[in-house]
Design an enzyme around this catalytic site. Structure first.
Site, PDB file in Angstrom:
ATOM      1  N   ASP A  36     -13.800 -38.237 -57.677  1.00  6.24           N
ATOM      2  CA  ASP A  36     -14.706 -37.606 -58.531  1.00  6.24           C
ATOM      3  C   ASP A  36     -16.130 -37.713 -58.044  1.00  6.24           C
ATOM      4  OD1 ASP A  36     -15.953 -36.811 -61.234  1.00  6.24           O
ATOM      5  OD2 ASP A  36     -14.040 -37.537 -62.130  1.00  6.24           O
ATOM      6  N   ASP A  54     -17.215 -34.145 -54.321  1.00  4.54           N
ATOM      7  CA  ASP A  54     -17.859 -32.888 -54.999  1.00  4.54           C
ATOM      8  C   ASP A  54     -16.759 -31.651 -54.598  1.00  4.54           C
ATOM      9  OD1 ASP A  54     -18.959 -30.778 -55.972  1.00  4.54           O
ATOM     10  OD2 ASP A  54     -20.986 -31.258 -55.191  1.00  4.54           O
ATOM     11  N   VAL A  55     -15.880 -31.361 -55.605  1.00  5.69           N
ATOM     12  CA  VAL A  55     -14.898 -30.362 -55.251  1.00  5.69           C
ATOM     13  C   VAL A  55     -15.465 -28.918 -55.056  1.00  5.69           C
ATOM     14  CG1 VAL A  55     -13.192 -31.349 -56.816  1.00  5.69           C
ATOM     15  CG2 VAL A  55     -14.763 -29.444 -57.801  1.00  5.69           C
ATOM     16  N   TYR A 146     -15.832 -19.142 -68.311  1.00  2.51           N
ATOM     17  CA  TYR A 146     -14.643 -20.227 -68.146  1.00  2.51           C
ATOM     18  C   TYR A 146     -13.449 -19.420 -68.180  1.00  2.51           C
ATOM     19  CZ  TYR A 146     -11.840 -24.374 -69.696  1.00  2.51           C
ATOM     20  OH  TYR A 146     -10.831 -25.181 -69.797  1.00  2.51           O
ATOM     21  N   LYS A 150     -10.457 -19.811 -65.314  1.00  2.00           N
ATOM     22  CA  LYS A 150      -9.141 -20.442 -65.641  1.00  2.00           C
ATOM     23  C   LYS A 150      -8.227 -19.279 -65.522  1.00  2.00           C
ATOM     24  CE  LYS A 150     -10.060 -24.829 -66.140  1.00  2.00           C
ATOM     25  NZ  LYS A 150      -9.699 -25.572 -65.378  1.00  2.00           N
ATOM     26  N   THR A 181     -10.783 -35.352 -75.034  1.00  2.00           N
ATOM     27  CA  THR A 181     -11.133 -36.160 -73.862  1.00  2.00           C
ATOM     28  C   THR A 181     -12.816 -36.576 -74.135  1.00  2.00           C
ATOM     29  OG1 THR A 181     -12.111 -34.067 -72.450  1.00  2.00           O
ATOM     30  CG2 THR A 181      -9.747 -34.744 -72.174  1.00  2.00           C
ATOM     31  N   THR A 184     -14.503 -32.882 -74.452  1.00  2.00           N
ATOM     32  CA  THR A 184     -14.284 -32.165 -75.588  1.00  2.00           C
ATOM     33  C   THR A 184     -14.786 -32.829 -76.743  1.00  2.00           C
ATOM     34  OG1 THR A 184     -11.994 -32.926 -75.928  1.00  2.00           O
ATOM     35  CG2 THR A 184     -12.410 -30.864 -74.864  1.00  2.00           C
TER      36      THR A 184
END
Length: 239
Positions: A36, A54-55, A146, A150, A181, A184
């Protein structure tokens, strides 16, 4: 011990779904590397290694996977979970916000799969699970970037599944509905209530419920499963 001895890398693992996946995998015998851009919010259920990743950064992916292979000799499982969410509609979406969403939620998955596949092809074995969303298969007003990201993850997973099926590499996607989470729970509660009220089970899910789906797809129990979409959404997409 459904993952005994398997080396598993989970992104976005500091909290929420990724945290639950990392803890569950550790208790099921995996050697878990939790990645993460921040430190874990609470202890994991089992013994877990943590790294910063960092993806969106190509070089960080390369160095992270190389370090895992140097230390553990292989990479058996990748869970591409890191992600962000935003709700701007198409006509109000700024380029910088579009680029940030695509960088994290789509490009991050591409980079992760690419690095993992390069290792898994040498092993002739591996399992990749990409976290998409119900919004990768269905739409609501707004959230344009988003939905785009996705939806891309859904088809990227299928493409990789077909490309590497003959080399022992399985690739599947998981499509959560509304899950409680930190991400959210920080949203507008009225927005959350709308999604929950339109979910047939009339509740939000828990991160561990997504983690168990990932566990199945990562394990040898799913040896004949690739290119699949696992909806864990309280029945939302069945409507």
């Amino acid at each position: 011990m459904r993952l005994e001895g398997k080396v598993a890398l989970i992104t976005g693992a500091a909290g929420g779904i990724g945290h639950a996946v990392a803890g569950l995998f550790a208790t099921e015998g995996a050697i878990v590397i939790a990645a993460d851009i921040k430190l874990p919010q609470k202890p994991y259920a089992g013994d877990v290694e943590t790294i910063m990743l960092d993806v969106t950064r190509e070089e960080q992916w390369a160095s992270a996977v190389a370090a895992i292979v140097r230390k553990h000799g292989r990479l058996d499982v990748l869970i591409n979970n890191a992600g962000i969410i935003a709700y701007e509609p198409l006509d109000k979406l700024e380029m910088k916000d579009w680029q940030k969403m695509i960088a994290v939620d789509q490009t991050g998955v591409f980079l992760g799969m690419r690095e993992a596949v390069r290792v898994m092809r040498k092993q002739q074995a591996g399992a990749i699970v990409n976290i998409s969303s119900i919004w990768g298969s269905a739409a609501v007003p707004g959230a344009h970037s988003y939905h785009a990201a996705k939806g891309a993850v859904r088809n990227m997973s299928k493409n990789a599944a077909m490309t590497y099926a003959g080399e022992g590499i399985r690739v599947n996607s998981v499509h959560p509905g509304f899950i409680h989470t930190p991400l959210t729970d920080a949203q507008n509660p009225d927005l959350n209530r709308i999604v929950i009220d339109t979910t047939p089970m009339k509740r939000g899910g828990q991160p561990i419920e997504i983690a168990y789906g990932c566990l199945f797809l990562a394990s040898d129990e799913a040896s004949f499963v690739t290119g699949a979409e696992l909806n864990i959404d309280g029945g939302y997409l069945a409507q």
